[in-house]
Design an enzyme around this catalytic site. Structure first.
Site, mmCIF file in Angstrom:
data_model
loop_
_atom_site.group_PDB
_atom_site.id
_atom_site.type_symbol
_atom_site.label_atom_id
_atom_site.label_comp_id
_atom_site.label_asym_id
_atom_site.label_seq_id
_atom_site.Cartn_x
_atom_site.Cartn_y
_atom_site.Cartn_z
ATOM 1 N N PRO A 2 -66.861 -3.999 3.722
ATOM 2 C CA PRO A 2 -65.498 -3.549 4.002
ATOM 3 C C PRO A 2 -65.271 -3.553 5.514
ATOM 4 O O PRO A 2 -66.218 -3.413 6.277
ATOM 5 C CB PRO A 2 -65.482 -2.123 3.471
ATOM 6 C CG PRO A 2 -66.905 -1.670 3.540
ATOM 7 C CD PRO A 2 -67.739 -2.893 3.355
ATOM 8 N N GLU A 3 -64.035 -3.726 5.936
ATOM 9 C CA GLU A 3 -63.720 -3.560 7.347
ATOM 10 C C GLU A 3 -63.090 -2.192 7.535
ATOM 11 O O GLU A 3 -62.811 -1.478 6.567
ATOM 12 C CB GLU A 3 -62.789 -4.675 7.812
ATOM 13 C CG GLU A 3 -63.488 -6.034 7.747
ATOM 14 C CD GLU A 3 -62.892 -7.034 8.718
ATOM 15 O OE1 GLU A 3 -62.514 -6.639 9.826
ATOM 16 O OE2 GLU A 3 -62.797 -8.206 8.351
#
Ligand code: ZN
Length: 291
Positions: A2-3
């Site tokens: 995930p960012e």
């Protein structure tokens, strides 16, 4: 992985459900994913009330009334699913059937049960994620947090801070410098491509060749693209969904990321995919001239 906007979306979702609930019990089946001493769990987790859900870089921090916090990293396939007896529920993270199916299931690693009967499931098929219980005061100082740069969404983060952080890597290209988590926290491939397009900077440009005017533009573009993404429900990649279990819509708003062959929304020239910093990189060769 995930960012930052995806993890921020998870944080916002959990913030609506967890604060005020008191931990009654915890079960786990994967010691590496829950590396905590039983005595600490009994003393600082069981009976503690959730005070707040915070985030540092890509780590979620669930603050407890005991002075301890749960630090959670979702890694590749982690997801957090909240279920209340009244029917309230949401799932966040890796979009497998576990978000909506019966739980626990084969992917469930940790189950937190609250005194009102509601539960928080930490599911992780590939077992790279983890949940650590640690003193809240230490949460900002442990190694993995200590090594990351400033938060691009905090009010303290100004264009001058960006300049100062980047100046540590003068001979690096700007794309690699932005991806370096010790320079700024939580920025990945999508957000570097989008913000460099926004600032009309070629990703191969060396940091030392960027003027203050360009850095100001980059700062604005970076903050704008992160905010927009959170507004759109975070998620940018097929592996991540937002706090309501819906896929995020940000990619449909991307200007260059995965848009090779399509016209640049600004000038109409064709977007191309090149390789910079070892990563697939999307640019408009007309707007983003190499220097
Ligand atoms: Zn263009």
């Amino acid at each position: 992985m995930p960012e930052l906007p995806e993890v921020e979306t998870v944080r916002i979702g959990l913030s609506g459900f967890l604060p005020g609930r008191i931990v009654k019990s915890v079960k786990h089946d994967w010691p590496k994913g829950f590396p905590n001493a039983e005595t600490d769990v009994r003393k600082f987790l069981i009976g503690a009330k959730v005070m707040a859900v915070k985030r540092r870089a890509k780590v979620l921090l669930i603050e407890l009334s005991s002075g301890y916090s749960l630090a959670i990293h979702l890694k590749m396939t982690g997801q957090l699913v909240f279920r209340a007896s009244g029917g309230e529920q949401f799932g966040a993270g890796h979009p497998s059937d576990s978000l909506v199916g019966d739980l626990p299931d084969r992917s469930t690693r940790v189950i937190f049960t609250f005194t009102d009967g509601s539960k928080l499931f930490f599911n992780d098929q590939r077992k790279f994620g983890w949940v650590r219980l640690l003193p809240t005061a230490e949460a900002q100082n442990i190694d993995f947090l200590n090594k990351v740069g400033p938060e691009p969404l905090s009010t303290d983060f100004t264009w001058k801070i960006l300049r100062e952080r980047l100046s540590r890597r003068p001979n690096t290209n700007i794309k690699a410098a932005l991806l370096d988590q010790t320079v700024i926290a939580g920025i990945g491939n999508i957000y570097t491509d989008e913000s460099l397009w926004g600032a009309k900077i070629h990703p191969s440009t060396l940091v030392k060749d960027l003027s203050d005017a360009k850095l100001k533009k980059l700062y604005t573009a970076l903050v704008d693209v992160l905010r927009l993404s959170i507004e759109k429900g975070g998620s940018t990649d097929k592996n991540y969904v937002n706090a309501e279990g819906r896929r995020g819509s940000y990619l449909t708003f991307a200007n260059v990321f995965r848009r090779e062959g399509q016209p640049c929304p600004r000038c109409g020239h064709e977007i191309v995919k090149i390789r910079v910093a070892g990563r697939g990189t999307h640019i408009c060769p007309h707007c983003q001239k190499s220097v």
